[in-house]
Write an enzyme that holds these catalytic residues in place. Structure first.
Site, PDB file in Angstrom:
ATOM      1  N   TRP A   1      19.896  21.196   1.631  1.00  0.00           N
ATOM      2  CA  TRP A   1      18.641  20.448   1.637  1.00  0.00           C
ATOM      3  C   TRP A   1      18.544  19.442   0.500  1.00  0.00           C
ATOM      4  O   TRP A   1      18.018  18.340   0.680  1.00  0.00           O
ATOM      5  CB  TRP A   1      17.447  21.404   1.660  1.00  0.00           C
ATOM      6  CG  TRP A   1      17.389  22.114   2.974  1.00  0.00           C
ATOM      7  CD1 TRP A   1      17.634  23.435   3.221  1.00  0.00           C
ATOM      8  CD2 TRP A   1      17.150  21.514   4.258  1.00  0.00           C
ATOM      9  NE1 TRP A   1      17.546  23.697   4.564  1.00  0.00           N
ATOM     10  CE2 TRP A   1      17.245  22.546   5.219  1.00  0.00           C
ATOM     11  CE3 TRP A   1      16.854  20.219   4.673  1.00  0.00           C
ATOM     12  CZ2 TRP A   1      17.065  22.304   6.582  1.00  0.00           C
ATOM     13  CZ3 TRP A   1      16.675  19.984   6.031  1.00  0.00           C
ATOM     14  CH2 TRP A   1      16.774  21.020   6.965  1.00  0.00           C
TER      15      TRP A   1
ATOM     16  N   LYS B   1       7.531  28.716   6.240  1.00  0.00           N
ATOM     17  CA  LYS B   1       8.356  29.813   5.737  1.00  0.00           C
ATOM     18  C   LYS B   1       7.524  30.914   5.092  1.00  0.00           C
ATOM     19  O   LYS B   1       7.625  32.079   5.462  1.00  0.00           O
ATOM     20  CB  LYS B   1       9.414  29.274   4.784  1.00  0.00           C
ATOM     21  CG  LYS B   1      10.331  28.235   5.461  1.00  0.00           C
ATOM     22  CD  LYS B   1      11.326  27.640   4.528  1.00  0.00           C
ATOM     23  CE  LYS B   1      12.048  26.451   5.147  1.00  0.00           C
ATOM     24  NZ  LYS B   1      12.874  26.801   6.310  1.00  0.00           N
TER      25      LYS B   1
ATOM     26  N   ASP C   1      11.503  20.775  -4.494  1.00  0.00           N
ATOM     27  CA  ASP C   1      11.298  21.246  -3.131  1.00  0.00           C
ATOM     28  C   ASP C   1      11.218  22.769  -3.187  1.00  0.00           C
ATOM     29  O   ASP C   1      12.193  23.444  -3.490  1.00  0.00           O
ATOM     30  CB  ASP C   1      12.478  20.792  -2.258  1.00  0.00           C
ATOM     31  CG  ASP C   1      12.427  21.350  -0.840  1.00  0.00           C
ATOM     32  OD1 ASP C   1      11.476  22.085  -0.513  1.00  0.00           O
ATOM     33  OD2 ASP C   1      13.364  21.059  -0.063  1.00  0.00           O
TER      34      ASP C   1
END
Length: 367
Positions: free
Chosen positions: A105, A198, A174
């Site tokens: 990511w 999540k 992030d």
């Protein structure tokens, strides 16, 4: 699967939600607060949604102890949208940014940012993720607009055990897959963002927490919906937001608060991940985790079955037998293979105990 049998969902996202939250949503689905309408059918400018929007922001501020000089907004576009939004809002300050690439990511984020300015990788991208170089080896640019990293790599199972020192350069992080799972000092960051799907809700909304003084050099090409300042000015209803996603998120945040807040989520996370890692560690290499011990994620735990390199036939058998026990979404990401168990807040300690019990039995039958 019988209606009374609850699935054990170890998926990486969209991920398991607390059962009591889902039951609450189910009870309000046809008529929200006796209005005769579902929340999904209501205007985003209604008083009902306005209260949900406000409560969600207030809960995030309370649960994470967000200082007054930070704004909390909700945007759409997922993590990928946020990768672009971060660069468009911040890189114009000096034209360049530092990126620490520790997995899938952060790599995608760096590539996205390259469209808008100069990206300096503070250390070479590893051939195989699973480690974070010692900060003494990092090459930081003191004139960078910001320093970016991914606190927890969902695919690769790497989690930072510390907040990097950047000598005054604003930090962007992030936290999509580990926000609300441990306490941290918000004031150490310039921007914090995370997709809801999540730990804090269903897919659709992205939470952004930003320090107010950093916004003001937005690139002219920035779409209005990605302009943090504009979104904040319009209280996250600049356009039609993901109202249902925010509605469920507000309930999940209430659930976190009722269940001991972020501190208790952190305690549970340590117990769950500790139990699974100990099972892997004590398996005599039948199970193995390829991630360096000092940066192993508490949240997304990749492992191999049948030795350090994994036995794909055995792993396929593991996944089939796991599903026969109602344990789902344990297959590793397509880019890394193997097995991956994601232990988000809604995954209970008893869920992990059942997984570990199965792992020990599987090992005894297949050693």
């Amino acid at each position: 699967m019988g209606s009374s049998q609850s699935a054990l969902n170890f998926g990486a996202g969209p991920a398991k939600l607390p059962r009591e939250v889902l039951a609450e949503v189910q009870g309000e689905l046809l008529s929200y607060q006796s209005t005769g309408m579902s929340l999904m059918e209501m205007s985003h400018r209604s008083k009902e949604y306005d209260q949900i929007n406000k409560s969600s922001q207030d809960l995030i501020r309370e649960l994470l102890s967000v200082p007054d000089n930070y704004r909390i907004i909700f945007i759409q576009g997922g993590g990928l949208g946020a990768f672009a939004a971060v660069a468009m809002n911040l890189i114009g300050r000096t034209g360049s940014a530092d990126y620490a690439v520790t997995g899938t990511w952060s790599d995608k984020a760096a590539k996205e940012a390259q469209k808008y300015g100069t990206v300096n990788l503070v250390f070479p991208k590893a051939d195989k993720p699973g480690s974070v170089p010692d900060p003494g080896q990092w090459k930081l640019n003191p004139d960078a607009s910001y320093f970016y990293y991914c606190d927890n790599e969902t695919v690769d199972g790497v989690e930072f055990p510390y907040i990097p020192e950047t000598n005054g350069v604003p930090i962007v992080v992030d936290m999509s897959s580990n926000i609300m799972t441990r306490k941290f000092d918000v004031s150490k960051f310039g921007v914090i963002f995370g997709g809801a799907q999540k730990n804090i809700g269903p897919a659709g909304a992205v939470v952004v927490i930003y320090r107010e003084d950093l916004i003001g050099n937005v690139m002219k090409i920035t779409p209005s919906i990605f302009d943090f300042g504009q979104v904040a000015k319009n209280n996250s209803v600049l356009n039609t937001p993901a109202t249902f996603s925010v509605y469920v998120m507000e309930k999940v945040l209430q659930w976190i608060k009722r269940n001991g807040g972020v501190g208790e989520m952190e305690n549970q996370s340590a117990k769950k991940s500790g139990l699974l890692y100990n099972t892997i560690r004590n398996s005599n290499n039948f199970y193995s985790c390829p991630i360096d011990e000092n940066v192993r994620s508490r949240i997304n735990i990749p492992f191999r079955v049948g030795g350090p390199n994994g036995d794909e036939t055995l792993e396929e058998k593991f996944l089939i037998e796991a599903e026969n026990r109602y344990m789902y979404q344990l297959k590793g990401h397509r880019s890394v293979g193997g097995i991956r168990a994601s232990l988000y807040n809604a995954v209970s300690l008893s869920d992990v105990e059942l997984l570990v019990k199965f792992m020990k039995e599987f090992q005894s039958r297949n050693q």
